[in-house]
Design an enzyme around this catalytic site. Structure first.
Site, PDB file in Angstrom:
ATOM      1  N   TYR A 142       0.866  -1.192   0.000  1.00 41.26           N
ATOM      2  CA  TYR A 142       0.000   0.000   0.000  1.00 41.26           C
ATOM      3  C   TYR A 142       0.896   1.233   0.000  1.00 41.26           C
ATOM      4  O   TYR A 142       1.826   1.321   0.799  1.00 41.26           O
ATOM      5  CB  TYR A 142      -0.880  -0.009   1.254  1.00 41.26           C
ATOM      6  CG  TYR A 142      -1.711   1.240   1.474  1.00 41.26           C
ATOM      7  CD1 TYR A 142      -1.458   2.082   2.568  1.00 41.26           C
ATOM      8  CD2 TYR A 142      -2.747   1.594   0.615  1.00 41.26           C
ATOM      9  CE1 TYR A 142      -2.226   3.221   2.793  1.00 41.26           C
ATOM     10  CE2 TYR A 142      -3.518   2.736   0.828  1.00 41.26           C
ATOM     11  CZ  TYR A 142      -3.252   3.548   1.918  1.00 41.26           C
ATOM     12  OH  TYR A 142      -4.007   4.668   2.141  1.00 41.26           O
ATOM     13  N   ASP A 237       9.247   2.652  -0.995  1.00 38.60           N
ATOM     14  CA  ASP A 237       8.263   3.283  -0.116  1.00 38.60           C
ATOM     15  C   ASP A 237       8.632   2.928   1.321  1.00 38.60           C
ATOM     16  O   ASP A 237       8.328   1.846   1.802  1.00 38.60           O
ATOM     17  CB  ASP A 237       6.853   2.793  -0.445  1.00 38.60           C
ATOM     18  CG  ASP A 237       5.829   3.450   0.470  1.00 38.60           C
ATOM     19  OD1 ASP A 237       4.624   3.385   0.152  1.00 38.60           O
ATOM     20  OD2 ASP A 237       6.227   4.018   1.504  1.00 38.60           O
ATOM     21  N   LYS A 270       5.452   9.086   8.556  1.00 39.29           N
ATOM     22  CA  LYS A 270       5.326   8.529   9.917  1.00 39.29           C
ATOM     23  C   LYS A 270       6.434   9.001  10.878  1.00 39.29           C
ATOM     24  O   LYS A 270       6.386  10.129  11.368  1.00 39.29           O
ATOM     25  CB  LYS A 270       5.240   7.010   9.826  1.00 39.29           C
ATOM     26  CG  LYS A 270       3.954   6.559   9.087  1.00 39.29           C
ATOM     27  CD  LYS A 270       3.867   5.064   8.986  1.00 39.29           C
ATOM     28  CE  LYS A 270       2.783   4.652   8.023  1.00 39.29           C
ATOM     29  NZ  LYS A 270       1.436   4.613   8.611  1.00 39.29           N
TER      30      LYS A 270
HETATM   31  P1  KE4 Z   1      -0.492   8.262   4.809  1.00 37.28           P
HETATM   32  O1  KE4 Z   1      -1.082   9.002   3.621  1.00 37.28           O
HETATM   33  O2  KE4 Z   1      -1.525   7.428   5.537  1.00 37.28           O
HETATM   34  O3  KE4 Z   1       0.313   9.179   5.736  1.00 37.28           O
HETATM   35  O4  KE4 Z   1       0.610   7.242   4.260  1.00 37.28           O
HETATM   36  C1  KE4 Z   1       0.217   6.307   3.291  1.00 37.28           C
HETATM   37  C2  KE4 Z   1       1.176   5.130   3.341  1.00 37.28           C
HETATM   38  C3  KE4 Z   1       2.149   5.030   2.358  1.00 37.28           C
HETATM   39  N1  KE4 Z   1       3.022   4.001   2.347  1.00 37.28           N
HETATM   40  C4  KE4 Z   1       2.994   3.040   3.312  1.00 37.28           C
HETATM   41  C5  KE4 Z   1       3.993   1.935   3.261  1.00 37.28           C
HETATM   42  C6  KE4 Z   1       2.029   3.102   4.351  1.00 37.28           C
HETATM   43  O5  KE4 Z   1       2.015   2.130   5.295  1.00 37.28           O
HETATM   44  C7  KE4 Z   1       1.104   4.167   4.377  1.00 37.28           C
HETATM   45  C8  KE4 Z   1       0.043   4.287   5.452  1.00 37.28           C
HETATM   46  N2  KE4 Z   1      -0.062   3.166   6.334  1.00 37.28           N
HETATM   47  C9  KE4 Z   1      -1.346   2.924   6.948  1.00 37.28           C
HETATM   48  C10 KE4 Z   1      -1.244   1.666   7.808  1.00 37.28           C
HETATM   49  N3  KE4 Z   1      -1.079   0.509   7.032  1.00 37.28           N
HETATM   50  C11 KE4 Z   1      -1.792   4.106   7.766  1.00 37.28           C
HETATM   51  C12 KE4 Z   1      -2.990   3.821   8.617  1.00 37.28           C
HETATM   52  C13 KE4 Z   1      -4.241   4.335   8.009  1.00 37.28           C
HETATM   53  O6  KE4 Z   1      -4.429   4.183   6.783  1.00 37.28           O
HETATM   54  O7  KE4 Z   1      -5.016   4.875   8.805  1.00 37.28           O
END
Ligand code: KE4
Length: 433
Positions: A142, A237, A270
């Site tokens: 993701y 990523d 993060k």
């Molecule tokens: P954000 O747009 O949520 O800050 O980041 C997206 C993203 C991009 N790449 C990776 C590898 C990620 O894990 C994420 C976001 N992770 C999720 C948890 N699997 C955030 C939690 C959520 O979606 O509320």
């Protein structure tokens, strides 16, 4: 004091699903989400005053634990000087310098406000820098919710992905190819067929969105070779793994296993914001010079490099850069996974776990001899119902794990040996249920 149920009812009246991000709604595991009142160190308290040992850590950012005094102080001071200016500040330069100093493959970075924004911008930059349109991602990874990346595996290799979300027109994802994680044969065939049209391959080097699946060394080595051979950019990523699995991110782990290994582009989030809205993407100076205002690839953001967020990020990076930080965090995380493995064996429950730095994952395997899942299909073949029952068994015992089979877990520097022991003891009981 409102209960979690009352708050959830109220929330659902005004916010879709009652949450501002779907995974928080507990739909994968069932039950009522806990509305968190406050957090400190390794702990969170919900609206009913119930205390939890926190293994979510805001899905990665809270590597120091909640409310670290030095970080809190930095945020208070920055906020007092102004929330946002829409003009450059020295602190953005300091944070960029700090990231570049820790990640050899990155010569310049652009700061943004979320991992999605960073991933979306990285794709646009790769396409602009190469003049190519096709991108490759892997099933189970993701990269945020930008349209071009909301794609599931198309049937077979040559066909393009299909949108995983409504509202994404097929033509938007027509250039996105989805391959199987850790599948070298598919990679070879894909590059053989259309390698010279690929702008970039984006990958989670250790995939935390399939709970915890490592890219194998042979797979990663071959991916690097094929990208180099065909002039495609390899984009890491590291939104989840960056500064979480090691100070230099997952790329520093693979550089130890594959001599000279470096990705061409990196995406961070993060941890670098320490819990505030901050993310980044970086590459060589040459590639980054394609970005506005220097080059033709447009990218912008009102709150990009926000003064309070950069203060939080800088204070966080300062703490995690201290000698021994990752050795201690890694050992603590490993001891937790080892403890869970031990009590699962004692309960006769098939279980596999793994960790790197402060990130961990575990699966209730189908059989006692099932190996660690290597791709999305194998992850989804593990015992989801048992995972969900275990999740609630732990939650009811004050241990807050990720509320979904496909999510990773996180240990912070604030988690003590006693917290780990309490977690393992709760697991022994939950597994008996
Ligand atoms: P954000 O747009 O949520 O800050 O980041 C997206 C993203 C991009 N790449 C990776 C590898 C990620 O894990 C994420 C976001 N992770 C999720 C948890 N699997 C955030 C939690 C959520 O979606 O509320």
């Amino acid at each position: 004091m409102s209960s979690n149920e009352q708050l959830f009812q109220r929330a659902q009246g005004v916010i879709p699903g009652g949450v501002n991000s779907p995974v928080r709604a507990f739909r994968a595991v069932g039950g009522t989400p806990r509305f968190i009142q406050r957090a400190q160190g390794a702990y969170m308290w919900d609206a009913e005053g119930t205390k939890y040992i926190d293994y979510i850590g805001s899905w990665g950012p809270m590597i120091l634990g909640h409310g670290h005094p030095a970080v809190l102080d930095a945020v208070h001071q920055a906020a007092a000087d102004g929330f946002s200016f829409g003009a450059p500040t020295e602190r953005e330069v300091q944070l960029a310098e700090a990231i570049i100093a820790l990640v050899p493959s990155v010569e310049q970075v652009r700061l943004v406000s979320s991992g999605t924004e960073a991933g979306m911008s990285a794709i646009r930059l790769a396409r602009g820098a190469t003049g190519r349109s096709k991108i490759v991602k892997f099933e189970g990874c993701y990269h945020g919710h930008a349209d071009a990346l909301l794609v599931k595996a198309g049937s077979g290799l040559a066909t393009f992905g299909h949108p995983t979300s409504a509202g994404v027109p097929p033509e938007v994802v027509q250039h996105t190819l989805v391959l199987e994680y850790n599948n070298i044969e598919e990679l070879e065939a894909c590059f053989k067929a259309q390698g010279d049209e690929i702008a970039c391959v984006m990958i989670e080097p250790i995939c935390g969105n399939m709970n915890f699946v490592r890219a194998s060394v042979p797979f990663m080595k071959r991916l690097r070779e094929l990208c180099t051979q065909h002039g495609a950019m390899l984009a890491f990523d590291e939104v989840m793994t960056g500064f979480r699995v090691a100070l230099g991110g997952a790329q520093s782990v693979y550089a130890k296993l594959i001599p000279g290994f470096q990705p061409d582009m990196s995406v961070f989030g993060k941890v670098i914001g320490g819990g505030m809205p901050l993310a980044a993407f970086g590459s060589s100076k040459k590639v980054m010079s394609q970005l506005a205002p220097l080059g033709p690839v447009y990218q912008a953001g009102t709150l990009s490099g926000n003064p309070v967020a950069t203060a939080c990020g800088l204070a966080t990076l300062k703490e995690i850069s201290k000698p021994g930080f990752y050795e201690a965090l890694g050992a603590r995380t490993q001891s937790m996974v080892a403890g869970l493995t031990k009590v699962a064996q004692a309960a006769g429950v098939p279980f596999v776990g793994d960790s790197e730095g402060g990130m961990f994952g575990f699966f209730f395997s189908a059989t006692a001899t099932s190996p660690q899942p290597q791709n999305y299909g194998e992850v989804m073949a593990t015992d989801k119902d048992r995972f969900n029952r275990f999740f609630h068994g732990m939650l009811n015992r004050g241990v807050y794990l990720a509320p979904a089979l496909y999510e990773a877990g996180f240990v912070s520097a604030a988690h003590t040996e006693a917290d780990i022991a309490a977690t393992v003891a709760a697991a022994a009981e939950a597994l008996q249920d």
